[in-house]
Design a protein around this motif. Structure first.
Motif, PDB file in Angstrom:
ATOM      1  N   TRP A  38     -24.982 -23.435  11.648  1.00 35.78           N
ATOM      2  CA  TRP A  38     -23.835 -23.351  12.552  1.00 35.78           C
ATOM      3  C   TRP A  38     -23.667 -24.577  13.429  1.00 35.78           C
ATOM      4  O   TRP A  38     -22.613 -24.810  13.989  1.00 35.78           O
ATOM      5  CB  TRP A  38     -23.937 -22.086  13.408  1.00 35.78           C
ATOM      6  CG  TRP A  38     -24.795 -22.162  14.629  1.00 35.78           C
ATOM      7  CD1 TRP A  38     -26.140 -22.240  14.684  1.00 35.78           C
ATOM      8  CD2 TRP A  38     -24.345 -22.150  15.993  1.00 35.78           C
ATOM      9  NE1 TRP A  38     -26.594 -22.266  15.987  1.00 35.78           N
ATOM     10  CE2 TRP A  38     -25.505 -22.211  16.820  1.00 35.78           C
ATOM     11  CE3 TRP A  38     -23.099 -22.074  16.619  1.00 35.78           C
ATOM     12  CZ2 TRP A  38     -25.440 -22.221  18.207  1.00 35.78           C
ATOM     13  CZ3 TRP A  38     -23.052 -22.085  18.017  1.00 35.78           C
ATOM     14  CH2 TRP A  38     -24.201 -22.155  18.778  1.00 35.78           C
ATOM     15  N   GLY A  39     -24.703 -25.403  13.594  1.00 32.99           N
ATOM     16  CA  GLY A  39     -24.560 -26.671  14.290  1.00 32.99           C
ATOM     17  C   GLY A  39     -24.896 -26.648  15.759  1.00 32.99           C
ATOM     18  O   GLY A  39     -24.684 -27.643  16.461  1.00 32.99           O
ATOM     19  N   GLY A  40     -25.446 -25.525  16.252  1.00 34.63           N
ATOM     20  CA  GLY A  40     -25.915 -25.472  17.626  1.00 34.63           C
ATOM     21  C   GLY A  40     -24.847 -25.613  18.688  1.00 34.63           C
ATOM     22  O   GLY A  40     -25.148 -25.856  19.850  1.00 34.63           O
ATOM     23  N   LEU A 149     -35.920 -19.097  26.338  1.00 33.56           N
ATOM     24  CA  LEU A 149     -34.642 -18.408  26.406  1.00 33.56           C
ATOM     25  C   LEU A 149     -34.897 -16.954  26.807  1.00 33.56           C
ATOM     26  O   LEU A 149     -35.973 -16.418  26.547  1.00 33.56           O
ATOM     27  CB  LEU A 149     -33.927 -18.450  25.054  1.00 33.56           C
ATOM     28  CG  LEU A 149     -33.434 -19.810  24.576  1.00 33.56           C
ATOM     29  CD1 LEU A 149     -32.949 -19.713  23.130  1.00 33.56           C
ATOM     30  CD2 LEU A 149     -32.311 -20.310  25.472  1.00 33.56           C
ATOM     31  N   PRO A 150     -33.938 -16.290  27.418  1.00 36.59           N
ATOM     32  CA  PRO A 150     -34.142 -14.899  27.799  1.00 36.59           C
ATOM     33  C   PRO A 150     -34.171 -13.991  26.580  1.00 36.59           C
ATOM     34  O   PRO A 150     -33.447 -14.214  25.610  1.00 36.59           O
ATOM     35  CB  PRO A 150     -32.934 -14.590  28.687  1.00 36.59           C
ATOM     36  CG  PRO A 150     -31.882 -15.542  28.227  1.00 36.59           C
ATOM     37  CD  PRO A 150     -32.617 -16.792  27.826  1.00 36.59           C
ATOM     38  N   GLY A 157     -24.153 -15.013  26.525  1.00 37.40           N
ATOM     39  CA  GLY A 157     -24.872 -15.968  25.686  1.00 37.40           C
ATOM     40  C   GLY A 157     -25.233 -17.232  26.435  1.00 37.40           C
ATOM     41  O   GLY A 157     -24.868 -17.416  27.603  1.00 37.40           O
ATOM     42  N   TRP A 158     -25.963 -18.117  25.734  1.00 38.76           N
ATOM     43  CA  TRP A 158     -26.401 -19.355  26.361  1.00 38.76           C
ATOM     44  C   TRP A 158     -25.188 -20.142  26.855  1.00 38.76           C
ATOM     45  O   TRP A 158     -24.189 -20.246  26.154  1.00 38.76           O
ATOM     46  CB  TRP A 158     -27.187 -20.186  25.333  1.00 38.76           C
ATOM     47  CG  TRP A 158     -27.697 -21.470  25.878  1.00 38.76           C
ATOM     48  CD1 TRP A 158     -28.863 -21.695  26.530  1.00 38.76           C
ATOM     49  CD2 TRP A 158     -27.030 -22.748  25.817  1.00 38.76           C
ATOM     50  NE1 TRP A 158     -28.967 -23.012  26.901  1.00 38.76           N
ATOM     51  CE2 TRP A 158     -27.854 -23.672  26.470  1.00 38.76           C
ATOM     52  CE3 TRP A 158     -25.808 -23.190  25.304  1.00 38.76           C
ATOM     53  CZ2 TRP A 158     -27.511 -25.019  26.612  1.00 38.76           C
ATOM     54  CZ3 TRP A 158     -25.458 -24.521  25.443  1.00 38.76           C
ATOM     55  CH2 TRP A 158     -26.303 -25.422  26.091  1.00 38.76           C
ATOM     56  N   ALA A 163     -31.980 -20.562  30.857  1.00 34.37           N
ATOM     57  CA  ALA A 163     -32.887 -21.233  29.925  1.00 34.37           C
ATOM     58  C   ALA A 163     -33.745 -22.189  30.731  1.00 34.37           C
ATOM     59  O   ALA A 163     -33.329 -22.668  31.787  1.00 34.37           O
ATOM     60  CB  ALA A 163     -32.129 -21.999  28.850  1.00 34.37           C
ATOM     61  N   MET A 164     -34.952 -22.451  30.227  1.00 34.25           N
ATOM     62  CA  MET A 164     -35.836 -23.432  30.857  1.00 34.25           C
ATOM     63  C   MET A 164     -36.280 -24.437  29.789  1.00 34.25           C
ATOM     64  O   MET A 164     -36.930 -24.062  28.825  1.00 34.25           O
ATOM     65  CB  MET A 164     -37.063 -22.755  31.473  1.00 34.25           C
ATOM     66  CG  MET A 164     -36.761 -21.918  32.708  1.00 34.25           C
ATOM     67  SD  MET A 164     -38.243 -21.112  33.372  1.00 34.25           S
ATOM     68  CE  MET A 164     -39.218 -22.548  33.848  1.00 34.25           C
ATOM     69  N   ASP A 165     -35.890 -25.671  29.976  1.00 31.10           N
ATOM     70  CA  ASP A 165     -36.322 -26.730  29.064  1.00 31.10           C
ATOM     71  C   ASP A 165     -37.748 -27.142  29.411  1.00 31.10           C
ATOM     72  O   ASP A 165     -38.023 -27.574  30.529  1.00 31.10           O
ATOM     73  CB  ASP A 165     -35.409 -27.944  29.176  1.00 31.10           C
ATOM     74  CG  ASP A 165     -34.143 -27.791  28.347  1.00 31.10           C
ATOM     75  OD1 ASP A 165     -33.457 -28.793  28.163  1.00 31.10           O
ATOM     76  OD2 ASP A 165     -33.854 -26.671  27.897  1.00 31.10           O
TER      77      ASP A 165
END
Length: 225
Positions: A38-40, A149-150, A157-158, A163-165
């Protein structure tokens, strides 16, 4: 993430291990393995596959390895431009159908020219610390990432649900001021020797304690909130 409930270690216990994998073997049951083109959301060039060429363990290490699509036995240069990539037919499932992520056709656009891997742990924690040792690739067109990610998309959705990088890197570019606004081991004034993160495996550690978040790289605190 797919556990029935997130593990909340008691605050009086500092050494509860919710999940560990030393990759002495590959246990796919511990992970959700992405299979999608899907290409993110960024029109990325890769298709994520569960193939052994892209995800495998060896000598206690997990390898997430990109390969050229033309090296796959079902594809060649001509099929990249005029063929079809049916993920359900190739790997038996697809995890993200958005943007024709399960079935792509050449013609108007090229098929994904790169195959790679993307895994998510099924283990979930509410508070705690995450340690990851990883060596980053040094190559053109790579952008590896380690992040959290949760489990539950409570707010959508994101990125609405957060989110934590832990780590993101570009394999052909390095800029010392790219990510962190505080102490770094590679600044001109630091006592740490200047280096990039391609030289060897590094220790990436993030912690989340509800009202406190911190990021540590090789035991040097990068940032704390």
């Amino acid at each position: 993430m797919y556990t029935s409930g997130a593990i909340v270690p008691p605050k009086t216990i500092r050494s509860v291990t919710a999940f560990r994998d030393d990759f002495n073997s590959w246990n796919a049951n511990n992970y959700q393995v992405a299979c999608t083109a899907w290409g993110g959301g960024n029109n990325e060039l890769q298709v994520y596959t569960p193939g052994q060429a892209n995800l495998f363990t060896k000598n206690g290490h997990l390898y997430i390895k990109p390969t050229l699509t033309v090296n796959h036995p079902d594809f060649d240069e001509g099929k990249l431009y005029h063929g079809q990539m049916d993920l359900n037919g190739l790997w038996g499932y697809c995890t993200q159908a958005s943007n024709s992520g399960c079935n792509k056709h050449g013609g108007q656009d090229i098929l994904p020219p790169v195959m790679s891997g993307y895994i998510t742990t099924k283990a979930a924690i509410k508070y705690g610390r995450i340690n990851v040792r990883a060596k980053l690739p040094k190559a053109d067109w790579t952008w590896p990432a380690i992040w959290t990610l949760p489990r539950d998309k409570k707010y959508g959705g994101w990125p609405q649900s957060g989110a934590m990088d832990i780590m993101e890197s570009r394999g052909n570019w390095f800029k010392k001021d790219y990510q962190y606004a505080y102490q770094r081991p590679w600044t001109d004034s630091s006592r740490q020797p200047k280096r990039d993160f391609w030289e060897h495996r590094n220790q990436w550690q993030s912690s989340w304690q509800g009202d406190n978040a911190a990021m540590v790289v090789d035991y040097v605190e990068m940032i704390q909130y």
